[in-house]
Design an enzyme around this catalytic site. Structure first.
Site, PDB file in Angstrom:
ATOM      1  N   ASP A  64      24.944  -5.470  66.734  1.00 51.24           N
ATOM      2  CA  ASP A  64      25.742  -5.336  65.527  1.00 51.24           C
ATOM      3  C   ASP A  64      24.810  -5.512  64.334  1.00 51.24           C
ATOM      4  OD1 ASP A  64      27.456  -5.637  63.342  1.00 51.24           O
ATOM      5  OD2 ASP A  64      28.940  -6.795  64.468  1.00 51.24           O
ATOM      6  N   TYR A 156      32.971   1.896  50.375  1.00 51.68           N
ATOM      7  CA  TYR A 156      31.892   2.758  50.852  1.00 51.68           C
ATOM      8  C   TYR A 156      30.983   3.160  49.694  1.00 51.68           C
ATOM      9  CZ  TYR A 156      29.732   6.709  53.341  1.00 51.68           C
ATOM     10  OH  TYR A 156      28.847   7.588  53.930  1.00 51.68           O
ATOM     11  N   THR A 191      29.574  16.478  61.398  1.00 50.35           N
ATOM     12  CA  THR A 191      29.315  15.520  62.471  1.00 50.35           C
ATOM     13  C   THR A 191      30.512  15.543  63.411  1.00 50.35           C
ATOM     14  OG1 THR A 191      30.360  13.718  61.249  1.00 50.35           O
ATOM     15  CG2 THR A 191      27.987  14.067  60.885  1.00 50.35           C
TER      16      THR A 191
END
Length: 249
Positions: A64, A156, A191
């Protein structure tokens, strides 16, 4: 002049799929060994095939990126492949929660992954490159430059803007020891995630892009390789927009 030096090693975080996997394929094709760090449940089979097809040394680990110690421990394994001279940090998550109702947990999930994770990865890569120099490219986003139209992207956007400025700060701090640090800001890119969108969603993204389409992942990977390599030897502390003109419009 070769852009990358054969026999060296590149670290790629988030390299199991998407832009990260395209970077793996691009550097492996140039004879560079690759160590991939991705989340613990990642499927590394495409990464392994890419490295086997290119006949380069390869290794991978799951961790992580929000865990500083786990990142250092995992990336230490890259040294077993050879001298680490290149690193690309692609690991990240998206976040589409409206700002007014965003929980602390939602905010932290995005910022801790997309900004803290880049910082922790860079720290570990610095240690691997210390004494020999190298080049690091962090994957930011057009969302670090503009507010994407019709998308609730506050966390973001904040994280990716942070990646751009973090890359500049590290570039200045690490220049004396021969480590260059740059960032790349992709626009809308095809993607696995965007390919699952409804056709009208991707058509809308394309309509907002002057070149009229989404990028292929290889079209993002090759500019990253340019920044990694010798042809960009006097480039550090910059952000390269690879967005089809999105931010110019």
């Amino acid at each position: 002049m070769r852009d990358l030096e054969r026999g060296r090693v590149a670290v790629v975080t988030g390299g199991a799929r998407g832009i990260g996997l395209a970077v793996v394929e691009a550097v492996a094709a140039r004879g560079v060994g690759v160590f991939c760090l991705d989340h613990p449940a990642a499927d590394f089979s495409a990464f392994e095939r890419a490295c086997a097809d290119a006949d380069v040394l390869a290794g991978h680990a799951g961790a992580d990126v929000r865990d500083q110690g786990a990142v250092r421990e995992a990336l230490a394994g890259a040294a077993a492949l050879g001298r680490v001279s290149y690193a690309v940090n692609c690991a990240g998550v998206d976040g589409l929660t409206a700002a007014a109702g965003m929980s602390a947990e939602d905010w932290a999930r995005v910022v801790d992954t997309d900004l803290d994770g880049v910082m922790f990865s860079c720290q570990a890569e610095h240690d691997l490159m210390a004494g020999g120099g190298g080049s690091i490219v962090n994957v930011a986003s057009v969302s670090g430059h503009v507010v994407n139209r019709g998308v609730t992207h506050a966390a973001y956007s904040a994280a990716k803007a942070g990646v751009i400025q973090l890359s500049r700060a590290l570039a200045v701090e690490w220049a004396p020891i021969g480590i260059r640090v740059n960032s790349v800001s992709p626009g809308y890119t095809l993607t696995a995630m965007t390919r699952r969108n409804a056709a009208d969603v991707n058509a809308g993204f394309a309509a907002q892009t002057p070149l009229g389409r989404l990028a292929e992942v290889a079209e993002v990977a090759e500019p990253i390789v340019f920044l990694l390599g010798a042809q960009a030897s006097f480039v550090t502390g910059t952000d390269l927009l690879v967005d089809g003109g999105f931010t110019a419009w």
